[in-house]
Design a protein around this motif. Structure first.
Motif, short mmCIF file in Angstrom:
data_model
loop_
_atom_site.label_atom_id
_atom_site.label_comp_id
_atom_site.label_asym_id
_atom_site.label_seq_id
_atom_site.Cartn_x
_atom_site.Cartn_y
_atom_site.Cartn_z
N THR A 145 -3.00 4.21 -2.05
CA THR A 145 -3.98 3.68 -2.99
C THR A 145 -3.63 2.22 -3.28
O THR A 145 -2.45 1.86 -3.34
N ASP B 65 1.32 5.47 -1.63
CA ASP B 65 0.68 6.56 -2.37
C ASP B 65 1.42 6.76 -3.68
O ASP B 65 2.60 6.45 -3.80
N SER C 202 -9.65 2.36 -8.41
CA SER C 202 -9.73 1.14 -7.59
C SER C 202 -11.16 0.92 -7.10
O SER C 202 -11.61 -0.22 -6.98
N LYS D 127 0.86 -1.19 0.00
CA LYS D 127 0.00 0.00 0.00
C LYS D 127 0.89 1.23 0.00
O LYS D 127 1.68 1.43 0.90
N SER E 159 -3.52 10.21 -0.93
CA SER E 159 -3.60 9.05 -0.05
C SER E 159 -2.93 7.81 -0.64
O SER E 159 -2.64 7.74 -1.83
N ASP F 145 -9.48 13.66 -2.37
CA ASP F 145 -8.48 12.80 -1.75
C ASP F 145 -7.50 13.60 -0.88
O ASP F 145 -6.78 13.04 -0.06
N THR G 111 -7.55 8.30 -8.53
CA THR G 111 -7.92 7.86 -7.19
C THR G 111 -9.10 6.90 -7.18
O THR G 111 -9.13 5.96 -6.37
N ASP H 213 -2.41 4.02 -10.05
CA ASP H 213 -1.77 3.40 -8.89
C ASP H 213 -0.25 3.61 -8.97
O ASP H 213 0.25 4.20 -9.94
#
Lengths: 654, 654
Positions: free
Chosen positions: B497, B331, B539, B329, B495, B440, B536, B470
């Protein structure tokens, strides 16, 4: 708490009381940010002593935040919201818990950057460098309205002194003698990137001095006594030149009061962890409130309602529309200038003008000169300082003045887009009337051709956007805009434009015509295809329709979409029955009317083609007619396109 | 003509020769503007002596305008094009007639404001206050590339000194010791609105001094000897502090040389009538060339071709893509930062760095810090001065450096839109990588939420716009952007993503994946409906598709539109076969992807509904997930919308 600036000095009791208040506010600043898991504690602490002294000495009424006689405090570095909210609740604007439980949560007014939905907050900030301009606008309003104007204080960070807009505001404030405007710079020498001297060296005091401001320096801006002394000097008008604005530069310490936060730029925009917060509370000798608040925060959902400052209405006599005959050739700018002149005569001849005009070194081009002549004190020449002008005029538009800001489209929209966005967030009531839109600007070339006014303004939720087609419609739209609350953009080209007429040759936008937002005008009827347009090219569309009817027997409806926001959705659905809509505009082909029409068609899934005619590349320097021809968007081009799509449509039907 | 600054003074011959040159240029200035019926003779005359002396003393080669060793002259007040073109043709850059016959005509390079399609013009200007920033960018490039850097001169008007951006440029120039940067202010005390002291009082010299510049004053800037003396001082480095930039403030007279034009602001932007021109030529003792030129102008159609400065290519090793696993995970910002770090290691460890980074007090947030660490001298911290940073980075991007400018979306797009527009007109090759797009951004609230990046950038014809979904796609897109010429915008949220995976759980944008502009990615297949998204919310769209398939038996194709400009038109046509397209974006609902898709559908007249999901009001301060839920644009919201349209579609079919 209320401290009289006429006292010789703070009393011991006041000092002690301020210290207690400070401690409670520090607690709130740390608790709120740690609870939210984000926020800006460092600057909140550095400015805290100043904030407390401001609210202790200036005139304000927590029970009546909109009190007419209040002094104004604009917090330009909106990220110190934890400090601002802490002080406001200390003075009774709201309950502590509301703030601590709701800070930075969806549905609450206690946002990460100060917003005027919190009582006591006068102006939304966040993007830096705009606060001084807003304060200057309000200070000007005070000077216009009152013999003894209220103080308007702009509390600013030192990092944001780097923004060019602040230098523009400084000059404007000196030019207009805004002696009731006080800047305070929280000079903690830290910004996100660290030491301000390393990030961007700047002699802040020397700059204000060079601009002609009084400068008062406070050696320790975290010392109540020193702040009090400076405030006495400033607010009792003991500065060098009381007729000019004053800045207090106060040397402070970021993170002041918590040992490990002091001078640490890391805490500019980062909260303490729960462990760090525990340490901070120990230093303060306070019980850590976080554990208890944390669980309360989880179940707290009944958020404080958004506060609304009452809208200041201004009664305007808009007079009677002027009508321009079918044979008159006039530019829309001149029709706008004539309305402004009427407005000045009808509303500005008493002691306080009701209608104000702002421009940026383009008074003559935007036709504000007659307005200026009729009422000298209602016109504000801002120089080539559009960022400042946009914000200052936005701010004053909320203070009970009908405010027009006029310049070319590239300056009033492209250059100042972000300022107009912040005006929108501040729910100002500004009338931006831009001339020189589109390729109609002509020889000044691409830097001056604003071909994206719709493309940009469509992104701003609050703005009305009106684009009149001829002098008559300009007259009626500007008078309409003068009567409504909210931000209104009225845009027009540069050149003379024919008066739009009906088939009998009578002026279309005269007689019984009334402008209605969200309503398009069917300038020509026709069942075969529909042409939608507005502004400069509407006359071309009408002529094209006449040619199509007379020479080719094709019925082309022409729909004038002067009201772009709100938009006449029904007109599109009606037009779409013809299965072909041609949009024609002196605007980027992908981002204006054509895109709006397309979106409506696609929303409904209607099988109607939309042929977008508009600007497909940056313009050149040349006569408008030649530019339109070059891109094929003049009368002949429209006729060609119409014949083309009509034949395609016919062949599909056949 | 070539004058050596080492001479003690001008010789009598040189003086006489300059006087003759001056007279020919005055003739051209008057003739060109009167012939065009528009233009700016006043400022052209006031700056003419300075312009002549610049080209007489500095290094340049008319026969090779792009000569690497040339000194650079940036004319910031682009409206004095008649003066600039007059001097350039005097020095042999082109024929006089080309200019006089073509000035301000469609199809000609001789535009109303100077453009770099004329040889000798280095930078398009017109919107004021940007020239010093551009010159600073070029001066920095010279310093980086050469031990003995060329001079870069920014010739500016005095009116434009009011623009805040100039103060930003001043500070930047001092911070980076741009001692080869020379500003010249044509101090004629006149602007469109009249006396500069009345329009906006300003102490120009005091401001430059406060900013730390050397200031050299020329009492008569229309006197060749005085200009020569000042130039000697400046260009032979005899100023007080040779390590810092210098400004020459030259007191001049607007309209100099024609009695009735002198000090008359009317002639700032208005040509002489033919009668006035006749009078002017009589004063000069010159035969009036207008009658003859006028008839030639009518038949002249074979316009001079647009000059093209050669593009400076920079060979970049972009390294190998990094791949992030399905369980990581991260950003997108961090993935960007990692690419920057790779680029620095691979390209910047020689004496002259090839890759530069610019930021505005947000180095850490935009993840430029590792890049900075690897190569200190490649990173330029501009402070909170976005307008300057946008232009300076744009200018240096044309000088053989791969240049990244990173900040939040609201600063890199909203605040600097007009600067990016001018960069586009200047055909820069800037890579603007903005983080913190959309809701976001979260708790920082609406002032910091850029929800209009597509809405704005769509208006700029030249820009590429890429929005990776991503970290893997970010990596590949940034490496791609590093290799292409032109202005590229790459945007991302704040954030962490999820890594986008295929149905087997493998990272989608890895392995064989190659980014191609104008090509959308079919992340999920499905025949019932199509969901188009990017960035963003991609997903969310993918998860929604999985839920629709697994729980509801509905096949929802998911198409990732990372390349917004250019756009994959075919993908829309393919998607439209499903008769319903849902667009989902962390962007204003009316101006982003949904509008693009709608326009394509309407162009074709395809009966396919387009349901636009996006931001329908200004955001609030809160966690991104809560904000997306609040507006119904998260996974659940997409599923609900899909079920809704699917059922409608089914009922229509039935």
């Amino acid at each position: 708490m209320r401290i009289d600036l006429n006292q010789p000095a703070l009393t011991r009791e006041q000092r002690a009381q301020l210290q207690e208040m400070w401690k409670r506010c520090v607690k709130r600043i740390i608790a709120s940010t740690t609870l939210a898991g984000s926020g800006h504690p460092g600057g909140s602490l550095s400015a805290l002593h100043i904030l407390l002294m401001l609210y202790a000495t200036l005139n304000h009424r927590p029970e009546d935040p909109a009190w007419e006689q209040r002094d104004r405090i604009i917090v330009s570095m909106g990220h110190i919201s934890p400090g601002v909210y802490s002080v406001l609740c200390e003075f009774g604007y709201f309950e502590e818990d509301e703030f601590l439980l709701e800070f930075r949560r969806v549905g609450s007014p206690f946002a990460g950057h100060v917003e005027h939905c919190v009582p006591g907050v006068e102006w939304n900030t966040g993007n830096l460098g705009q606060g001084l301009s807003a304060a200057a606008g309000i200070a000007l309003a005070e000077k216009l309205k009152k013999n003894n104007p209220s103080w308007v204080v702009a509390l600013m960070g030192d990092g944001e002194q780097q923004k060019g807009q602040i230098t523009e505001a400084r000059r404007f404030a000196v030019k207009y003698g805004l002696s009731n405007l006080i800047g305070i710079v929280d000079r903690n020498h830290r910004q996100i990137g660290g030491d301000t001297e390393k990030v961007m060296p700047q002699r802040v005091r020397a700059e204000y001095e060079a601009a002609g401001w009084n400068v008062v320096y406070v050696e320790d801006g975290n010392d109540f006594d020193q702040i009090f002394t400076a405030f006495k000097k400033v607010f009792l008008r003991q500065v060098k030149n009381p007729d000019t604005p004053t800045v207090i530069v106060a040397r402070t310490v970021m993170g002041k009061g918590i040992s490990f936060m002091e001078n640490n730029a890391k805490y500019h925009g980062m909260p303490l962890s729960e462990d760090e917060a525990e340490r901070a509370f120990q230093e303060l000798g306070i019980t850590n409130p976080i554990p208890q608040l944390k669980s309360k925060r989880k179940t707290h959902t009944n958020f404080r309602p958004f506060f609304k400052y009452p809208r200041k209405k201004v009664q305007i006599d808009v007079g009677k529309p002027r009508t321009y005959g079918a044979d008159e050739k006039l530019d829309n700018r001149s029709a706008y200038g004539a309305v402004l002149e009427d407005l000045a005569r009808l509303n500005n001849l008493n002691s306080v003008p009701k209608v104000l005009g702002f421009s940026c070194d383009l008074e003559g081009s935007v036709k504000m000169n007659k307005f200026h002549q009729v009422c000298e004190k209602a016109f504000y020449e801002c120089g080539i300082q559009e960022h400042h002008a946009a914000v200052a005029s936005g701010a004053i538009s909320k203070e009970g003045f009908l405010t027009f800001f006029s310049t070319f489209g590239v300056f009033g929209v492209c250059e100042t887009y972000n300022q107009q966005r912040l005006n929108d967030l501040n729910e100002t009531s500004l009338k931006v009337v831009c001339t020189h839109l589109g390729l109609d600007v002509g020889e000044d070339g691409p830097t001056h051709q604003c071909i994206d006014y719709i493309g940009l303004l469509k992104n701003l939720f609050g703005w009305f956007v009106f684009l009149p087609a001829d002098p008559n419609q300009t007259d009626r739209i500007v008078r309409y805009a003068a009567q409504i609350d909210g931000n209104v953009f009225v845009g027009m080209g540069r050149s003379k434009t024919p008066v739009i007429t009906d088939l009998k040759g009578k002026p279309f936008f005269a007689g019984d015509y009334r402008f209605e937002p969200g309503k398009a005008d069917w300038v020509r009827e026709g069942d075969d295809i529909a042409i939608m347009s507005y502004g400069t090219l509407l006359s071309h569309a009408a002529r094209a329709s006449d040619i199509l009817r007379d020479k080719h027997g094709i019925g082309a409806a022409v729909i004038n979409c002067a009201s772009i926001k709100p938009f006449d959705r029904k007109a599109v659905l009606e037009a779409a029955k013809r299965r072909v809509i041609i949009t024609v505009e002196d605007h980027h082909v992908d981002t204006g009317l054509g895109a709006i029409v397309s979106s409506i068609l696609a929303e409904e899934g209607i099988p109607c083609r939309c042929v977008r005619m508009g600007i497909t590349r940056y313009g050149q320097s040349g006569k408008p007619a030649e530019l339109f021809r070059w891109l094929g968007i003049d009368t002949d081009g429209i006729v060609r396109a119409a014949l083309n799509v009509y034949r395609k449509k016919a062949s599909v039907s056949a």
